[in-house]
Design an enzyme around this catalytic site. Sequence first.
Site, mmCIF file in Angstrom:
data_model
loop_
_atom_site.group_PDB
_atom_site.id
_atom_site.type_symbol
_atom_site.label_atom_id
_atom_site.label_comp_id
_atom_site.label_asym_id
_atom_site.label_seq_id
_atom_site.Cartn_x
_atom_site.Cartn_y
_atom_site.Cartn_z
ATOM 1 N N GLY A 124 0.802 -1.222 0.000
ATOM 2 C CA GLY A 124 0.000 0.000 0.000
ATOM 3 C C GLY A 124 0.829 1.264 0.000
ATOM 4 N N GLU A 363 4.359 0.331 -10.650
ATOM 5 C CA GLU A 363 5.730 0.195 -10.124
ATOM 6 C C GLU A 363 6.679 1.207 -10.789
ATOM 7 O OE1 GLU A 363 7.256 -3.444 -8.808
ATOM 8 O OE2 GLU A 363 5.295 -4.381 -8.617
HETATM 9 P P1 FAD Z 1 0.614 10.076 -11.970
HETATM 10 O O1 FAD Z 1 1.773 9.997 -11.027
HETATM 11 O O2 FAD Z 1 -0.423 11.085 -11.713
HETATM 12 O O3 FAD Z 1 1.201 10.247 -13.438
HETATM 13 C C1 FAD Z 1 0.378 10.687 -14.534
HETATM 14 C C2 FAD Z 1 1.319 10.881 -15.746
HETATM 15 O O4 FAD Z 1 2.287 11.905 -15.446
HETATM 16 C C3 FAD Z 1 2.105 9.624 -16.097
HETATM 17 O O5 FAD Z 1 2.261 9.533 -17.484
HETATM 18 C C4 FAD Z 1 3.463 9.873 -15.448
HETATM 19 O O6 FAD Z 1 4.521 9.162 -16.084
HETATM 20 C C5 FAD Z 1 3.588 11.389 -15.641
HETATM 21 N N1 FAD Z 1 4.505 11.996 -14.676
HETATM 22 C C6 FAD Z 1 4.350 12.131 -13.331
HETATM 23 N N2 FAD Z 1 5.420 12.714 -12.784
HETATM 24 C C7 FAD Z 1 6.298 12.967 -13.793
HETATM 25 C C8 FAD Z 1 7.586 13.543 -13.872
HETATM 26 N N3 FAD Z 1 8.227 14.003 -12.771
HETATM 27 N N4 FAD Z 1 8.160 13.653 -15.082
HETATM 28 C C9 FAD Z 1 7.559 13.171 -16.186
HETATM 29 N N5 FAD Z 1 6.317 12.591 -16.180
HETATM 30 C C10 FAD Z 1 5.706 12.490 -14.998
HETATM 31 N N6 FAD Z 1 0.227 1.021 -6.229
HETATM 32 C C11 FAD Z 1 0.543 0.446 -5.032
HETATM 33 O O7 FAD Z 1 1.020 1.124 -4.113
HETATM 34 N N7 FAD Z 1 0.368 -0.894 -4.828
HETATM 35 C C12 FAD Z 1 -0.161 -1.707 -5.793
HETATM 36 O O8 FAD Z 1 -0.306 -2.912 -5.563
HETATM 37 C C13 FAD Z 1 -0.522 -1.124 -7.047
HETATM 38 N N8 FAD Z 1 -1.112 -1.890 -8.013
HETATM 39 C C14 FAD Z 1 -1.628 -1.279 -9.128
HETATM 40 C C15 FAD Z 1 -2.411 -2.008 -10.029
HETATM 41 C C16 FAD Z 1 -2.994 -1.387 -11.116
HETATM 42 C C17 FAD Z 1 -3.866 -2.181 -12.042
HETATM 43 C C18 FAD Z 1 -2.768 0.002 -11.347
HETATM 44 C C19 FAD Z 1 -3.383 0.706 -12.519
HETATM 45 C C20 FAD Z 1 -1.980 0.717 -10.482
HETATM 46 C C21 FAD Z 1 -1.414 0.110 -9.365
HETATM 47 N N9 FAD Z 1 -0.684 0.847 -8.424
HETATM 48 C C22 FAD Z 1 -0.315 0.271 -7.228
HETATM 49 C C23 FAD Z 1 -0.475 2.282 -8.611
HETATM 50 C C24 FAD Z 1 0.600 2.615 -9.630
HETATM 51 O O9 FAD Z 1 1.871 2.289 -9.124
HETATM 52 C C25 FAD Z 1 0.415 4.090 -10.003
HETATM 53 O O10 FAD Z 1 -0.762 4.169 -10.796
HETATM 54 C C26 FAD Z 1 1.630 4.645 -10.747
HETATM 55 O O11 FAD Z 1 2.711 4.771 -9.873
HETATM 56 C C27 FAD Z 1 1.363 6.004 -11.395
HETATM 57 O O12 FAD Z 1 0.781 6.877 -10.476
HETATM 58 P P2 FAD Z 1 -0.558 7.688 -10.910
HETATM 59 O O13 FAD Z 1 -1.518 6.690 -11.451
HETATM 60 O O14 FAD Z 1 -0.982 8.501 -9.753
HETATM 61 O O15 FAD Z 1 -0.101 8.613 -12.109
#
Ligand code: FAD
Length: 383
Positions: A124, A363
């Site tokens: 989490g 990840e």
């Molecule tokens: P955001 O961080 O909001 O990013 C949106 C976009 O902006 C992306 O294209 C990103 O690359 C870009 N971006 C953001 N910051 C920058 C930067 N500094 N420079 C350039 N581009 C940038 N999380 C857990 O903790 N545990 C889990 O078990 C887990 N399982 C998952 C399973 C699924 C099916 C999914 C969809 C997600 C899961 N996640 C989990 C969460 C996942 O790790 C996050 O969705 C991921 O880290 C991206 O975060 P976000 O979705 O908030 O996107």
Amino acid sequence: MNLELSEEQSAVRRLAREFTEREVAPYAAAWDRAESVDRGIVKKLGALGFLGLTVPEEYGGSGGDHLAYVLVTEELGRGDSAVRGIVSVSLGLVAKTIAAWGTEEQKRAWLPRLCSGDALGCFGLTEPGTGSDAGSLTTRAVREGDSYVLSGSKMFITNGTWADVVLLFARTGDEPGHRGVSAFLVPTDTPGLTRREIHGKLGLRGQATAELALDGVRVPASALLGPEGKGFSVAMSALAKGRMSVAAGCVGIAQAALDAAVSYASQREQFGKPIAHHQLVQELIADISVDVDAARLLTWRVADLIDRGQPFATESSTAKLFASEAAVRAASNALQVHGGYGYIDEYPAGKLLRDARVMTLYEGTSQIQKLLIGRARTGVSAF
Ligand code: FAD
């Protein structure tokens, strides 16, 4: 790096392949449609030792090296990414992190159950408002005597509704960013912790992905994993190895795409001959094949570095970045080989593409992997 597998590694790969062909692949499409993998799979994975690979035998693990872990992960990913993810998270992100950071008491309490499949773990970190910028998470853990009281919410948690324990990251200090973050092992039946399954995912539909809400969740101080304030290091160490596991799962997807494309191209006839005889179809298949080989070699390199005690974090990001993008390309190319039939779920290409698509997101997105690799090469942090 020795590319020849040992007898033990070959045996574990054979075991994983036979298991996947018998117990996973035949059901994957139905589980996808039903939005749930059969939960009985967890005990079966545990019985074969797949949930305890690389965990020391004294804690109920099946030992094994990281290459064996990669081989099993690839085979499971070839059959169904939803099943592969159960292992990658419960073993790769949770059990292995407890083995690395846990006290003797925590290891004895959780590892035998996680390795046998009697219990499942989830990780989490992500919250509704913090994904890539995980260090800015807002879930709080307030010390009260011998307890911590946790409040906040977590988003997109794989295994979320199935898990017995969540490795949860919360803010214990007032320092900004990652410095105030600590890691906790929270049993999911603790009062105040509620879980809601997320439906309508593009892929990995068989997997239980959940939102967690914490409202005054009280855990003993002994639930702290690693030192207070070092939670971000715990999370990053877990993810560095976790990315190798995602990469291995992507190799499995790409290999399944290659198998499906070759099989279909040999049977489907157009212009009076099997489409495999058309050079541009061969080009699609060659592109998939190159992606499979390159992704596999990058992934094996990470396992080899870990097993030899060498630094591996940048190589793990490299493998994850390449393999996840390669899996998407490979699945899309396989769908192209299938023509219109690739667009209906009677054939596997569509599911492979849907499942592959998340691999460039979780990840650490592809952009985040590039920033990590760029920082390692230039010494300049763009975060
Ligand atoms: P955001 O961080 O909001 O990013 C949106 C976009 O902006 C992306 O294209 C990103 O690359 C870009 N971006 C953001 N910051 C920058 C930067 N500094 N420079 C350039 N581009 C940038 N999380 C857990 O903790 N545990 C889990 O078990 C887990 N399982 C998952 C399973 C699924 C099916 C999914 C969809 C997600 C899961 N996640 C989990 C969460 C996942 O790790 C996050 O969705 C991921 O880290 C991206 O975060 P976000 O979705 O908030 O996107």
